[in-house]
Write an enzyme that holds these catalytic residues in place. Structure first.
Site, PDB file in Angstrom:
ATOM      1  N   LYS A  94      -3.029 -11.675  -8.537  1.00 21.12           N
ATOM      2  CA  LYS A  94      -4.137 -12.336  -8.240  1.00 21.12           C
ATOM      3  C   LYS A  94      -5.231 -11.473  -8.695  1.00 21.12           C
ATOM      4  CE  LYS A  94      -4.279  -9.936  -4.018  1.00 21.12           C
ATOM      5  NZ  LYS A  94      -5.274  -9.250  -3.188  1.00 21.12           N
ATOM      6  N   LYS A 106       0.644  -1.290  -0.052  1.00 25.62           N
ATOM      7  CA  LYS A 106      -0.049  -0.045  -0.057  1.00 25.62           C
ATOM      8  C   LYS A 106       0.936   1.256   0.038  1.00 25.62           C
ATOM      9  CE  LYS A 106      -4.118  -1.706   0.044  1.00 25.62           C
ATOM     10  NZ  LYS A 106      -4.680  -2.758   0.900  1.00 25.62           N
ATOM     11  N   LYS A 155      -9.037  -5.875  -7.697  1.00 29.51           N
ATOM     12  CA  LYS A 155      -8.743  -4.379  -8.005  1.00 29.51           C
ATOM     13  C   LYS A 155      -7.346  -4.009  -8.615  1.00 29.51           C
ATOM     14  CE  LYS A 155     -12.442  -2.040  -7.346  1.00 29.51           C
ATOM     15  NZ  LYS A 155     -12.734  -1.743  -5.981  1.00 29.51           N
TER      16      LYS A 155
HETATM   17  P1  TYM Z   1     -10.510  -8.302   0.887  1.00 27.59           P
HETATM   18  O1  TYM Z   1     -11.882  -7.464   1.042  1.00 27.59           O
HETATM   19  O2  TYM Z   1      -9.530  -7.806   0.260  1.00 27.59           O
HETATM   20  O3  TYM Z   1     -10.937  -9.585   0.368  1.00 27.59           O
HETATM   21  C1  TYM Z   1     -11.926 -10.548   0.882  1.00 27.59           C
HETATM   22  C2  TYM Z   1     -11.765 -11.864   0.827  1.00 27.59           C
HETATM   23  O4  TYM Z   1     -11.304 -12.415  -0.291  1.00 27.59           O
HETATM   24  C3  TYM Z   1     -10.154 -13.003  -0.624  1.00 27.59           C
HETATM   25  N1  TYM Z   1      -9.629 -12.674  -1.983  1.00 27.59           N
HETATM   26  C4  TYM Z   1      -8.918 -13.649  -2.796  1.00 27.59           C
HETATM   27  N2  TYM Z   1      -9.035 -15.019  -2.497  1.00 27.59           N
HETATM   28  C5  TYM Z   1      -8.366 -15.838  -3.636  1.00 27.59           C
HETATM   29  N3  TYM Z   1      -8.077 -15.281  -4.872  1.00 27.59           N
HETATM   30  C6  TYM Z   1      -8.050 -13.951  -4.904  1.00 27.59           C
HETATM   31  N4  TYM Z   1      -7.639 -13.278  -6.092  1.00 27.59           N
HETATM   32  C7  TYM Z   1      -8.621 -13.191  -3.878  1.00 27.59           C
HETATM   33  N5  TYM Z   1      -8.773 -11.647  -3.726  1.00 27.59           N
HETATM   34  C8  TYM Z   1      -9.338 -11.490  -2.404  1.00 27.59           C
HETATM   35  C9  TYM Z   1      -9.317 -12.306   0.494  1.00 27.59           C
HETATM   36  O5  TYM Z   1      -8.444 -13.186   0.728  1.00 27.59           O
HETATM   37  C10 TYM Z   1     -10.579 -12.310   1.793  1.00 27.59           C
HETATM   38  O6  TYM Z   1     -10.462 -13.705   2.211  1.00 27.59           O
HETATM   39  N6  TYM Z   1      -8.477  -7.810   5.540  1.00 27.59           N
HETATM   40  C11 TYM Z   1      -9.588  -8.566   4.781  1.00 27.59           C
HETATM   41  C12 TYM Z   1     -11.031  -8.133   5.473  1.00 27.59           C
HETATM   42  C13 TYM Z   1     -10.653  -8.299   6.824  1.00 27.59           C
HETATM   43  C14 TYM Z   1     -11.076  -9.673   7.465  1.00 27.59           C
HETATM   44  C15 TYM Z   1     -11.127  -9.448   8.597  1.00 27.59           C
HETATM   45  C16 TYM Z   1     -10.949 -10.999   6.979  1.00 27.59           C
HETATM   46  C17 TYM Z   1     -10.980  -7.395   7.639  1.00 27.59           C
HETATM   47  N7  TYM Z   1     -11.082  -7.902   8.821  1.00 27.59           N
HETATM   48  C18 TYM Z   1     -11.083 -10.510   9.584  1.00 27.59           C
HETATM   49  C19 TYM Z   1     -10.977 -11.909   7.982  1.00 27.59           C
HETATM   50  C20 TYM Z   1     -11.053 -11.552   9.256  1.00 27.59           C
HETATM   51  C21 TYM Z   1      -9.433  -8.067   3.288  1.00 27.59           C
HETATM   52  O7  TYM Z   1      -9.059  -7.037   3.101  1.00 27.59           O
HETATM   53  O8  TYM Z   1     -10.003  -8.894   2.534  1.00 27.59           O
END
Ligand code: TYM
Length: 336
Positions: free
Chosen positions: A200, A117, A203
């Protein structure tokens, strides 16, 4: 459920930073739906976390309700799982503060997602971004969850959650928190690749490389037909280069086993035509995405229903969070 399959506490969330895509679905949401049948589940929309990257002011509820519609469209059931907005559970923030008191600058600065980031946006290195992992630990541990369904990219955050949980237990000489594990598919944590052959899906690789659950069939077809491929194998049974392996990986998640074997065999015999593979992948993808897209549209049109689900979830999440926080405050030594 058998005696050996104990009910576990499960918790996870997704940030409302746009429409959900296949990565979110296969990395996380699909497992949310599966796990709600057997465990005590808390699934939220991470609308505090989305502030770390400053979304358009004023649109947070609108963005969050889109994710809620997608949760329901994918099959989450408010009578089975607790589904809520992170911002409806301010108890999380008190726990976040306690974790921040024992989180160190050096370890937070070393987190890969933080470094990414900073690189992407050097003018917005805010403290929320730095403490992203402590907020995430608070989200999970406020319910004392032991299992966290997430994609591969969240592995390091889960490691840190275990660090903060263990450190808290040691500091206060009490076994307050479990050490939660990341949960993926049977073969491990999932990473759905982008269509441009690198990185991956999500966005950061751009809209054209990402299939959203809200993409219309014509858009899905167009994106897949434009996906990166190469000029074809030149030797029998040769290893697939990354962009071709990625196409097969997508085929594996939406197509039948026979289809995957059929194209695998053609590839190994150097007879594959990528146009045919992409056409098949596009049709199978449309068949997979379209029913979900239709249900998202229906749920989005019913804001009253979405709000009812949020209210129901808020109440249930609050009960669980209050119990944990009372214990935490007691252990630290505050007046309860
Ligand atoms: P975020 O919003 O970026 O993504 C949500 C979930 O989608 C999964 N993901 C993917 N899995 C496989 N391949 C991909 N290309 C891919 N892109 C996204 C992410 O691994 C995630 O599981 N920090 C987290 C949100 C969060 C969270 C938490 C998750 C906040 N608090 C507590 C679990 C527990 C996040 O930014 O995910």
């Amino acid at each position: 459920m058998t005696d050996t399959q104990k009910r576990e506490i499960v918790c996870s969330g997704i940030r409302p930073t746009g429409n959900l895509h296949l990565g979110n679905y296969f990395g996380a949401l699909r497992n949310f739906v599966r796990m709600q049948e057997e465990h005590d589940c808390y699934f939220f929309i991470a609308d505090y976390h989305s502030l770390t990257t400053h979304p358009t002011p004023g649109s947070i509820y609108g963005d969050a309700s889109k994710i809620m519609a997608a949760y329901l469209a994918a099959g989450l059931d408010p009578d089975k799982a607790t589904i809520y907005l992170q911002s409806d559970l301010p108890e999380t923030i008190e726990l976040y503060l306690f974790f921040n008191m024992n989180a160190y600058l050096g370890e937070l600065e070393r987190v890969t997602s933080f470094k990414d980031k900073v690189r992407q946006n050097p003018n917005n290195v805010n403290a929320g971004l730095l403490t992203y992992p402590t907020l995430m630990a608070a989200d999970i541990l406020i319910h004392k969850a032991t299992r966290v369904p997430v994609g591969k990219d969240q592995e390091q955050h889960l490691e840190m959650t275990r660090t903060f949980a263990g450190r808290f237990n040691n500091m206060y000489h009490a076994e307050v928190f479990p050490l939660p594990q990341a949960i993926g598919s049977a073969t491990g944590l999932v990473k759905i690749p982008a269509l441009n052959g690198a990185g991956k899906m999500g966005k950061s690789e751009g809209e054209a490389s990402t299939i959203f659950l809200t993409d219309e069939p014509s858009v899905v077809r167009k994106k897949i037909m434009k996906a990166k491929s190469d000029s074809g194998p030149t030797q029998m049974n040769q290893q697939k280069p990354e962009e071709i392996e990625n196409l097969f990986q997508l085929l594996r998640v939406v197509s039948t086993e026979e289809t995957v074997e059929y194209f695998d065999d053609l590839y190994n015999r150097c007879q594959i035509r990528y146009g045919d593979l992409k056409k098949q992948l596009a049709e199978d993808m449309v068949a997979f995405v379209e029913p979900i897209r239709q249900r998202i549209i229906e749920y989005q049109a019913d804001d009253a229903r979405l709000r009812r689900v949020m209210d129901q979830g808020k109440e249930k999440a609050h009960e669980s969070a209050r119990r944990t926080l009372d214990e935490v405050r007691h252990v630290i030594g505050y007046r309860n």
